[in-house]
Design an enzyme around this catalytic site. Structure first.
Site, short mmCIF file in Angstrom:
data_model
loop_
_atom_site.label_atom_id
_atom_site.label_comp_id
_atom_site.label_asym_id
_atom_site.label_seq_id
_atom_site.Cartn_x
_atom_site.Cartn_y
_atom_site.Cartn_z
N TYR A 1 33.91 -24.15 87.61
CA TYR A 1 34.44 -22.87 88.08
C TYR A 1 34.37 -22.77 89.60
CZ TYR A 1 34.68 -18.27 89.82
OH TYR A 1 35.03 -17.23 90.61
N GLN B 1 27.27 -15.28 86.98
CA GLN B 1 26.60 -14.48 85.94
C GLN B 1 25.99 -13.20 86.51
OE1 GLN B 1 26.41 -15.53 82.34
NE2 GLN B 1 28.21 -16.26 83.44
N LEU C 1 17.26 -11.36 92.24
CA LEU C 1 18.62 -11.69 91.77
C LEU C 1 18.61 -12.46 90.46
CD1 LEU C 1 21.26 -13.01 94.33
CD2 LEU C 1 21.53 -11.34 92.53
N GLY C 2 17.51 -13.18 90.18
CA GLY C 2 17.46 -13.94 88.94
C GLY C 2 18.08 -15.32 89.04
N GLU D 1 30.30 -16.99 95.70
CA GLU D 1 30.48 -17.50 94.33
C GLU D 1 29.14 -17.84 93.68
OE1 GLU D 1 33.00 -17.16 92.65
OE2 GLU D 1 34.59 -16.90 94.11
N TRP E 1 35.98 -9.59 98.81
CA TRP E 1 36.14 -10.90 99.43
C TRP E 1 37.60 -11.35 99.45
CZ3 TRP E 1 33.75 -9.79 94.84
CH2 TRP E 1 34.44 -10.15 93.69
N CYS F 1 41.99 -6.37 81.19
CA CYS F 1 41.60 -7.10 79.99
C CYS F 1 40.08 -7.27 79.98
CB CYS F 1 42.32 -8.45 79.94
SG CYS F 1 42.42 -9.16 78.29
N CYS G 1 51.38 -9.95 74.21
CA CYS G 1 49.99 -10.32 73.92
C CYS G 1 49.79 -10.49 72.42
CB CYS G 1 49.02 -9.26 74.46
SG CYS G 1 47.30 -9.59 74.04
N ASP H 1 36.57 -18.74 84.11
CA ASP H 1 35.32 -17.99 84.02
C ASP H 1 35.42 -17.04 82.82
OD1 ASP H 1 37.11 -16.08 84.88
OD2 ASP H 1 35.67 -15.08 86.18
#
Length: 334
Positions: free
Chosen positions: A99, A21, A59-60, A16, A3, A171, A186, A117
């Site tokens: 978010y 999740q 999808l939940g 989004e 995207w 990360c 870091c 997020d």
DNA sequence: AAGCCGGGGGA
DNA sequence: TCCCCAGGCTT
């Protein structure tokens, strides 16, 4: 990421919501199906609820789907089919939290709102060596303030994309510090705390539930009901459900007894199929599917008798779908 | 502030 | 197994 550079607020919003999740590999096919079926927010707003739920099936987190429809209709009716560009107006739409509002505002309208997020929390907690739990109230406040301070106001959209990409590729939960360009500064890396950051304080207790689905079929129809209670899988369909706190350990004798109490008499031997257990966020669902062809139509059941074709258009939870969808034996029965 | 909401994949 | 995922809503 697929995207990258997308400015169409409808597409950004839809992706989004779908990706909340949800892993990209898991959600992206759904996104493409939605865009193909509903190229504009107006078309989505005009769709029938059941059709959209069917598209969302599997999808939940099904409230996302309900909110998706609601917001599409608000955008159609109150905003002339165009998403608002004001952060607070975006935030007020159902299904959009901090978010997603920041994502839409920065990606589509280049407004200076930092996204926070899972990726961002990981990056910030490690880079700055912050040990406050990310799921505590102070932690959330602290991290969103810090994120906002780090934001590059000259290019908020690009900055937001970048920090999330960084969290998703370098990360990561198990990070690739060897390849990390930020290694030198870091704090987590330099104090050997990469493995313990970010800190979480809450752990989820899972509740065990046993669902027995009696799949009644009479002639060419099968009994189904819609889940309306405040519980998992709201708005989805299911078969006749008997829930127990422990393993009901069905056998043919026990089933016969159970059916007799309900004045139901099978025309032939029933079939018992243990279900594949389903792990949800706060509970584990175990259970059985019991196939029954009654001699006469049971009258007491509150629901609908649908043909195989009609059932195909209803959305079922994955716990049931893994049963209806897979084998020929079960399809023949339905 | 805490609890609840799916489903899948990787370690 | 456990943990995490481009979170958000309700109580």
């Amino acid at each position: 990421m697929p995207w990258k550079g997308e400015k169409d607020a409808y597409k950004v919003w839809l992706s989004e919501i779908i990706l909340q999740q949800t892993r990209v590999e898991q959600g992206w096919n759904y996104y493409e199906k939605f865009i193909q079926q509903y190229p504009t927010v107006i078309q989505l707003a005009n769709a029938k609820d059941e059709a959209v739920f069917k598209l969302w099936e599997g999808l939940g987190y099904y409230t996302r789907c309900r909110n998706l429809l609601h917001t599409a209709r608000v955008v159609r009716d109150n905003y002339n089919g165009r998403f608002p560009s004001d952060y607070n107006a975006i935030l007020n739409l159902k299904g959009i939290g901090n978010y997603t509002a920041a994502a839409i505002a920065s990606f589509c309208f280049n407004q200076p709102y930092a996204v926070v997020d899972g990726n961002v929390l990981r990056v910030l907690s490690r880079f700055f060596g912050i040990e406050n739990p990310i799921d505590s109230t102070e932690g959330k406040k602290l991290f969103s303030k810090l994120a906002q301070e780090c934001l590059d106001a000259a290019g908020p959209g690009e900055y937001n994309q970048s920090i999330m990409d960084f969290g998703a590729t370098v990360c990561k939960p198990v990070p690739v510090c060897r390849q990390c360009p930020l290694q030198k500064n870091c704090i987590a890396f330099n104090t050997n705390k990469v493995g313990i950051l970010p800190v979480k304080e809450k752990s989820i207790r899972k509740k065990e539930r046993w669902f027995t689905y009696f799949v009644f079929s009479y002639k060419d129809k099968t009994f189904v009901q819609q889940r309306t209670a405040k519980d998992i899988w709201q708005n989805l369909y299911e078969f006749y459900l008997e829930e127990t706190l422990t393993d009901p350990a069905w056998n043919h004798q026990k089933i016969k007894h159970w059916l007799h109490k309900k004045n139901i008499f099978p025309s032939k031997e029933t079939v018992i199929i243990p279900a594949k257990k389903q792990v949800l966020t706060h509970q584990v669902i175990h259970g059985y599917f019991i196939l029954i062809e009654p001699k006469t139509l049971p009258s007491a059941l509150k629901g609908a008798w649908l043909s195989k074709k009609e059932i195909k258009h209803k959305a079922f939870p994955q716990f049931i779908h893994q049963f209806t969808g897979k084998t020929n034996l079960q399809l023949q029965f339905l």
